[in-house]
Design a protein around this motif. Sequence first.
Motif, PDB file in Angstrom:
ATOM      1  N   LYS A  71       0.856  -1.147   0.049  1.00  0.00           N
ATOM      2  CA  LYS A  71      -0.041  -0.030   0.015  1.00  0.00           C
ATOM      3  C   LYS A  71       0.913   1.426   0.154  1.00  0.00           C
ATOM      4  N   ASN A  72       2.127   1.213   0.681  1.00  0.00           N
ATOM      5  CA  ASN A  72       2.998   2.099   0.541  1.00  0.00           C
ATOM      6  C   ASN A  72       4.134   2.261  -0.833  1.00  0.00           C
ATOM      7  N   LEU A  73       3.744   1.369  -1.782  1.00  0.00           N
ATOM      8  CA  LEU A  73       4.251   1.542  -3.311  1.00  0.00           C
ATOM      9  C   LEU A  73       3.528   2.128  -4.093  1.00  0.00           C
ATOM     10  N   ILE A  74       4.178   3.015  -4.599  1.00  0.00           N
ATOM     11  CA  ILE A  74       3.463   3.682  -5.623  1.00  0.00           C
ATOM     12  C   ILE A  74       4.133   3.592  -7.081  1.00  0.00           C
ATOM     13  N   PHE A  75       3.538   2.934  -8.130  1.00  0.00           N
ATOM     14  CA  PHE A  75       4.309   2.848  -9.510  1.00  0.00           C
ATOM     15  C   PHE A  75       3.076   2.595 -10.364  1.00  0.00           C
ATOM     16  N   ASN A  76       3.685   2.537 -11.685  1.00  0.00           N
ATOM     17  CA  ASN A  76       2.754   2.408 -12.874  1.00  0.00           C
ATOM     18  C   ASN A  76       2.861   1.165 -13.144  1.00  0.00           C
ATOM     19  N   PRO A  77       1.570   0.714 -13.401  1.00  0.00           N
ATOM     20  CA  PRO A  77       1.646  -1.072 -14.187  1.00  0.00           C
ATOM     21  C   PRO A  77       2.463  -1.232 -15.093  1.00  0.00           C
ATOM     22  N   ILE A  98       7.863   5.520  -4.065  1.00  0.00           N
ATOM     23  CA  ILE A  98       7.403   6.349  -5.269  1.00  0.00           C
ATOM     24  C   ILE A  98       8.237   5.971  -6.444  1.00  0.00           C
ATOM     25  N   LEU A  99       8.073   4.981  -7.389  1.00  0.00           N
ATOM     26  CA  LEU A  99       8.895   4.792  -8.685  1.00  0.00           C
ATOM     27  C   LEU A  99       8.231   5.628  -9.737  1.00  0.00           C
ATOM     28  N   GLY A 100       9.086   6.574 -10.310  1.00  0.00           N
ATOM     29  CA  GLY A 100       8.627   7.237 -11.371  1.00  0.00           C
ATOM     30  C   GLY A 100       8.392   6.241 -12.773  1.00  0.00           C
ATOM     31  N   ASP A 101       7.644   6.772 -13.644  1.00  0.00           N
ATOM     32  CA  ASP A 101       7.321   6.209 -14.814  1.00  0.00           C
ATOM     33  C   ASP A 101       8.614   5.569 -15.519  1.00  0.00           C
ATOM     34  N   GLY A 102       8.737   4.524 -16.004  1.00  0.00           N
ATOM     35  CA  GLY A 102       9.907   4.051 -16.872  1.00  0.00           C
ATOM     36  C   GLY A 102      11.299   3.793 -16.043  1.00  0.00           C
ATOM     37  N   THR A 103      11.082   3.610 -14.735  1.00  0.00           N
ATOM     38  CA  THR A 103      12.300   3.541 -13.834  1.00  0.00           C
ATOM     39  C   THR A 103      12.530   2.043 -13.615  1.00  0.00           C
ATOM     40  N   TYR A 104      13.668   1.653 -13.859  1.00  0.00           N
ATOM     41  CA  TYR A 104      14.143   0.445 -13.436  1.00  0.00           C
ATOM     42  C   TYR A 104      14.877  -0.129 -12.447  1.00  0.00           C
ATOM     43  N   ILE A 105      14.640  -0.906 -11.628  1.00  0.00           N
ATOM     44  CA  ILE A 105      15.213  -1.612 -10.651  1.00  0.00           C
ATOM     45  C   ILE A 105      16.088  -2.791 -10.837  1.00  0.00           C
ATOM     46  N   ASP A 129       9.943   9.020   3.151  1.00  0.00           N
ATOM     47  CA  ASP A 129       9.562   8.373   1.837  1.00  0.00           C
ATOM     48  C   ASP A 129      10.900   8.538   0.790  1.00  0.00           C
ATOM     49  N   ILE A 130      10.690   7.479  -0.187  1.00  0.00           N
ATOM     50  CA  ILE A 130      12.011   7.646  -1.174  1.00  0.00           C
ATOM     51  C   ILE A 130      11.097   7.870  -2.620  1.00  0.00           C
ATOM     52  N   ILE A 131      11.538   8.830  -3.241  1.00  0.00           N
ATOM     53  CA  ILE A 131      11.093   9.197  -4.270  1.00  0.00           C
ATOM     54  C   ILE A 131      12.029   9.025  -5.632  1.00  0.00           C
ATOM     55  N   LEU A 132      11.792   8.284  -6.561  1.00  0.00           N
ATOM     56  CA  LEU A 132      12.604   8.007  -7.908  1.00  0.00           C
ATOM     57  C   LEU A 132      11.893   8.799  -8.833  1.00  0.00           C
ATOM     58  N   SER A 142      22.372  -1.980  -5.268  1.00  0.00           N
ATOM     59  CA  SER A 142      22.541  -0.896  -4.654  1.00  0.00           C
ATOM     60  C   SER A 142      21.561  -0.630  -3.347  1.00  0.00           C
ATOM     61  N   THR A 143      21.698   0.324  -2.666  1.00  0.00           N
ATOM     62  CA  THR A 143      20.863   0.576  -1.625  1.00  0.00           C
ATOM     63  C   THR A 143      20.590   2.138  -1.474  1.00  0.00           C
ATOM     64  N   ILE A 144      19.196   2.334  -1.354  1.00  0.00           N
ATOM     65  CA  ILE A 144      18.830   3.590  -1.313  1.00  0.00           C
ATOM     66  C   ILE A 144      18.323   3.922   0.253  1.00  0.00           C
ATOM     67  N   LEU A 145      18.708   4.827   0.849  1.00  0.00           N
ATOM     68  CA  LEU A 145      18.456   5.038   2.032  1.00  0.00           C
ATOM     69  C   LEU A 145      16.996   5.839   2.412  1.00  0.00           C
ATOM     70  N   PRO A 146      16.552   6.355   3.543  1.00  0.00           N
ATOM     71  CA  PRO A 146      15.308   6.889   3.835  1.00  0.00           C
ATOM     72  C   PRO A 146      15.469   8.286   3.361  1.00  0.00           C
ATOM     73  N   GLY A 147      14.459   8.871   2.869  1.00  0.00           N
ATOM     74  CA  GLY A 147      14.252  10.258   2.389  1.00  0.00           C
ATOM     75  C   GLY A 147      15.007  10.544   1.256  1.00  0.00           C
ATOM     76  N   ILE A 148      15.370   9.693   0.284  1.00  0.00           N
ATOM     77  CA  ILE A 148      16.129  10.113  -0.968  1.00  0.00           C
ATOM     78  C   ILE A 148      15.147  10.411  -1.708  1.00  0.00           C
ATOM     79  N   ILE A 149      15.556  11.495  -2.691  1.00  0.00           N
ATOM     80  CA  ILE A 149      14.889  11.840  -3.762  1.00  0.00           C
ATOM     81  C   ILE A 149      16.017  12.051  -5.070  1.00  0.00           C
ATOM     82  N   LEU A 150      15.902  11.129  -6.187  1.00  0.00           N
ATOM     83  CA  LEU A 150      16.296  11.037  -7.233  1.00  0.00           C
ATOM     84  C   LEU A 150      15.528  11.863  -8.526  1.00  0.00           C
ATOM     85  N   GLY A 151      16.231  12.629  -9.053  1.00  0.00           N
ATOM     86  CA  GLY A 151      15.380  13.357 -10.220  1.00  0.00           C
ATOM     87  C   GLY A 151      15.342  12.548 -11.267  1.00  0.00           C
TER      88      GLY A 151
END
Length: 185
Positions: A71-77, A98-105, A129-132, A142-151
């Motif tokens: 429920k705390n995971l926001i992404f495009n199908p 929050i994973l922005g559209d077209g993001t690859y993990i 929150d983490i916002i990619l 890789s590890t992404i820590l709390p509060g990170i925002i990547l443009g």
Amino acid sequence: MKKVAIKIFIEISRLIMSTLYNKQYLKGRWFDNSSKGWRWCWRCIFMQKIVGYNRRIPFPVSHRNNVGNYKNLIFNPNDMNNFQNFGCYYQNFHGKIILGDGTYIAPNVGLITQNHKIGDLDNHEEAKDIILGEKCWVGMNSTILPGIILGDKTIVGAGSVVTKSFPEGNCVIAGNPAKILKRLD
């Protein structure tokens, strides 16, 4: 003949999978014009719905991943591929990812919204929150820590630990701690 068989497979899959998964996730590029998403569903059924790994998650996710709170995971199908790798850890019991559209993990990536308190490991810091952004790529291990925002269009090199935000995006970051290696046009 092959195209007919694929169409039949898709229609049977659509009928059966809509009883096991939320229909809002069974659409987009992996499901509408491809059989790949349906193959993921079939591959996930046993471990997810019968054995119970990630059982409550309403979309197909590999048993080789760990999702704290869907429920705390926001992404495009359209980005359902991010949940089919192995070893990814979406630690978001409190705090959103929050994973922005077209993001690859990539495989073995940890996205962590809350850490233990130093000196009191039985308790946790406040979740952040983490916002990619859109079209980011987070490299393997890789590890992404709390509060990170990547443009938008941020590339995280394999094995990096991202300890601070890079909201401007359009860059390649890497290292421990991650720093900008290159700006992208």
